[in-house]
Design a protein around this motif. Structure first.
Motif, PDB file in Angstrom:
ATOM      1  N   MET A   1       0.838  -1.192   0.000  1.00 34.02           N
ATOM      2  CA  MET A   1       0.000   0.000   0.000  1.00 34.02           C
ATOM      3  C   MET A   1       0.878   1.249   0.000  1.00 34.02           C
ATOM      4  SD  MET A   1      -3.165  -0.543   2.558  1.00 34.02           S
ATOM      5  CE  MET A   1      -3.865  -2.125   2.867  1.00 34.02           C
ATOM      6  N   LYS A   2       0.510   2.228  -0.806  1.00 34.40           N
ATOM      7  CA  LYS A   2       1.246   3.484  -0.885  1.00 34.40           C
ATOM      8  C   LYS A   2       1.079   4.272   0.420  1.00 34.40           C
ATOM      9  CE  LYS A   2       1.861   7.502  -3.785  1.00 34.40           C
ATOM     10  NZ  LYS A   2       1.351   8.301  -4.877  1.00 34.40           N
ATOM     11  N   ALA A   3       2.104   5.020   0.795  1.00 31.09           N
ATOM     12  CA  ALA A   3       2.117   5.674   2.101  1.00 31.09           C
ATOM     13  C   ALA A   3       1.408   7.019   2.145  1.00 31.09           C
ATOM     14  CB  ALA A   3       3.543   5.831   2.596  1.00 31.09           C
ATOM     15  N   THR A   4       1.389   7.814   1.091  1.00 36.15           N
ATOM     16  CA  THR A   4       0.753   9.130   1.186  1.00 36.15           C
ATOM     17  C   THR A   4      -0.716   9.029   0.807  1.00 36.15           C
ATOM     18  OG1 THR A   4       1.394   9.737  -1.045  1.00 36.15           O
ATOM     19  CG2 THR A   4       2.899  10.351   0.721  1.00 36.15           C
ATOM     20  N   VAL A   5      -1.532   9.883   1.449  1.00 36.43           N
ATOM     21  CA  VAL A   5      -2.980   9.833   1.242  1.00 36.43           C
ATOM     22  C   VAL A   5      -3.551  11.240   1.094  1.00 36.43           C
ATOM     23  CG1 VAL A   5      -3.262   7.630   2.468  1.00 36.43           C
ATOM     24  CG2 VAL A   5      -3.476   9.771   3.734  1.00 36.43           C
ATOM     25  N   ASP A   6      -4.699  11.313   0.447  1.00 38.93           N
ATOM     26  CA  ASP A   6      -5.442  12.569   0.367  1.00 38.93           C
ATOM     27  C   ASP A   6      -6.314  12.761   1.598  1.00 38.93           C
ATOM     28  OD1 ASP A   6      -4.579  13.161  -2.334  1.00 38.93           O
ATOM     29  OD2 ASP A   6      -5.959  11.600  -3.003  1.00 38.93           O
ATOM     30  N   LEU A   7      -6.940  11.668   2.029  1.00 40.54           N
ATOM     31  CA  LEU A   7      -7.911  11.688   3.129  1.00 40.54           C
ATOM     32  C   LEU A   7      -7.507  10.618   4.136  1.00 40.54           C
ATOM     33  CD1 LEU A   7     -10.669  12.539   4.356  1.00 40.54           C
ATOM     34  CD2 LEU A   7     -11.739  10.878   2.823  1.00 40.54           C
ATOM     35  N   LEU A   8      -7.347  11.015   5.396  1.00 38.09           N
ATOM     36  CA  LEU A   8      -6.949  10.096   6.454  1.00 38.09           C
ATOM     37  C   LEU A   8      -7.966  10.153   7.582  1.00 38.09           C
ATOM     38  CD1 LEU A   8      -4.788   8.176   7.723  1.00 38.09           C
ATOM     39  CD2 LEU A   8      -3.810  10.241   8.781  1.00 38.09           C
ATOM     40  N   ALA A   9      -8.518   9.000   7.943  1.00 35.09           N
ATOM     41  CA  ALA A   9      -9.402   8.901   9.105  1.00 35.09           C
ATOM     42  C   ALA A   9      -8.594   8.324  10.261  1.00 35.09           C
ATOM     43  CB  ALA A   9     -10.598   8.016   8.797  1.00 35.09           C
ATOM     44  N   ILE A  10      -8.640   8.997  11.390  1.00 35.05           N
ATOM     45  CA  ILE A  10      -7.933   8.569  12.588  1.00 35.05           C
ATOM     46  C   ILE A  10      -8.970   8.214  13.643  1.00 35.05           C
ATOM     47  CG2 ILE A  10      -6.348   9.249  14.435  1.00 35.05           C
ATOM     48  CD1 ILE A  10      -5.108  11.271  12.481  1.00 35.05           C
ATOM     49  N   ALA A  11      -8.797   7.054  14.287  1.00 37.93           N
ATOM     50  CA  ALA A  11      -9.734   6.646  15.336  1.00 37.93           C
ATOM     51  C   ALA A  11      -9.006   5.812  16.377  1.00 37.93           C
ATOM     52  CB  ALA A  11     -10.885   5.859  14.740  1.00 37.93           C
ATOM     53  N   ALA A  12      -9.631   5.657  17.513  1.00 40.58           N
ATOM     54  CA  ALA A  12      -9.026   4.933  18.622  1.00 40.58           C
ATOM     55  C   ALA A  12      -8.895   3.443  18.343  1.00 40.58           C
ATOM     56  CB  ALA A  12      -9.840   5.147  19.895  1.00 40.58           C
ATOM     57  N   HIS A  13      -9.931   2.840  17.776  1.00 41.13           N
ATOM     58  CA  HIS A  13      -9.994   1.389  17.656  1.00 41.13           C
ATOM     59  C   HIS A  13     -10.275   0.950  16.234  1.00 41.13           C
ATOM     60  CE1 HIS A  13     -11.740   2.687  21.578  1.00 41.13           C
ATOM     61  NE2 HIS A  13     -10.728   1.943  22.001  1.00 41.13           N
ATOM     62  N   ARG A  14      -9.802  -0.250  15.917  1.00 33.13           N
ATOM     63  CA  ARG A  14     -10.201  -0.877  14.661  1.00 33.13           C
ATOM     64  C   ARG A  14     -11.706  -1.049  14.717  1.00 33.13           C
ATOM     65  NH1 ARG A  14      -5.514  -5.275  15.574  1.00 33.13           N
ATOM     66  NH2 ARG A  14      -3.873  -4.282  14.350  1.00 33.13           N
TER      67      ARG A  14
END
Length: 170
Positions: A1-14
């Motif tokens: 998987m490529k490392a750079t992204v346009d949109l990143l979602a960050i959350a506590a848990h899977r």
């Protein structure tokens, strides 16, 4: 998987991202945007399942959603804190992924990890753009241009300011 992204979602848990903004990520991926997920913990304290099972489910979900990159910060589940080591970890990951837009959990909610993930994520998005803030955290400084908040409809006490129509992604 490529490392750079346009949109990143960050959350506590899977599974948090899938439940709060998975349709938005799928829609963005189908529109040609590079989409990523950053889970802060492995979900090892969850009552149902195990960290290993959650990892398998997270990998399958990422494929279904069209996620380019899914990383795990391996912070301690049910013990998240917005402290210096956590922010340095997040800054390094943000600089590596270089998202234009970040989606965070709404900063008010009943689960302490969700609140902390929102606060630490917001702080790290700012700090990642400071050239003198922990250059050893990795990569060149980078600050996302926009932060959005995903609402969990059952527990967040506000009305959204906008809604993404994901009817075509169901």
């Amino acid at each position: 998987m490529k490392a750079t992204v346009d949109l990143l979602a960050i959350a506590a848990h899977r599974d948090d991202v899938e439940l709060t903004c998975g349709g938005t990520l799928a829609k963005a991926a189908r529109a040609g945007h590079a989409v990523g997920i950053l889970d802060l913990t492995q979900g090892e304290m969850g009552t149902r399942g195990s960290a290993e099972r959650r990892a398998e489910e997270a990998a399958r979900a990422a494929g279904i959603l069209g996620v380019r990159t899914r990383l795990n910060a391996e912070l301690p589940d049910a013990h998240l804190v917005n402290d210096h080591p956590t922010r340095v970890t997040l800054v390094g990951l943000l600089r590596r992924l270089r998202p234009r837009v970040v989606i965070l959990p709404y900063p008010v909610g009943r689960h302490p990890d969700h609140r902390v993930a929102s606060e630490a994520g917001r702080d790290a998005c700012f700090l990642a753009g400071l050239a003198k803030y922990h250059p050893e955290a990795g990569a060149e400084p980078h600050r996302p241009s926009k932060i959005l908040y995903a609402l969990a409809y059952r527990e967040d006490p506000v009305r959204p300011t906008f809604v993404v129509d994901i009817s075509d992604t169901f």
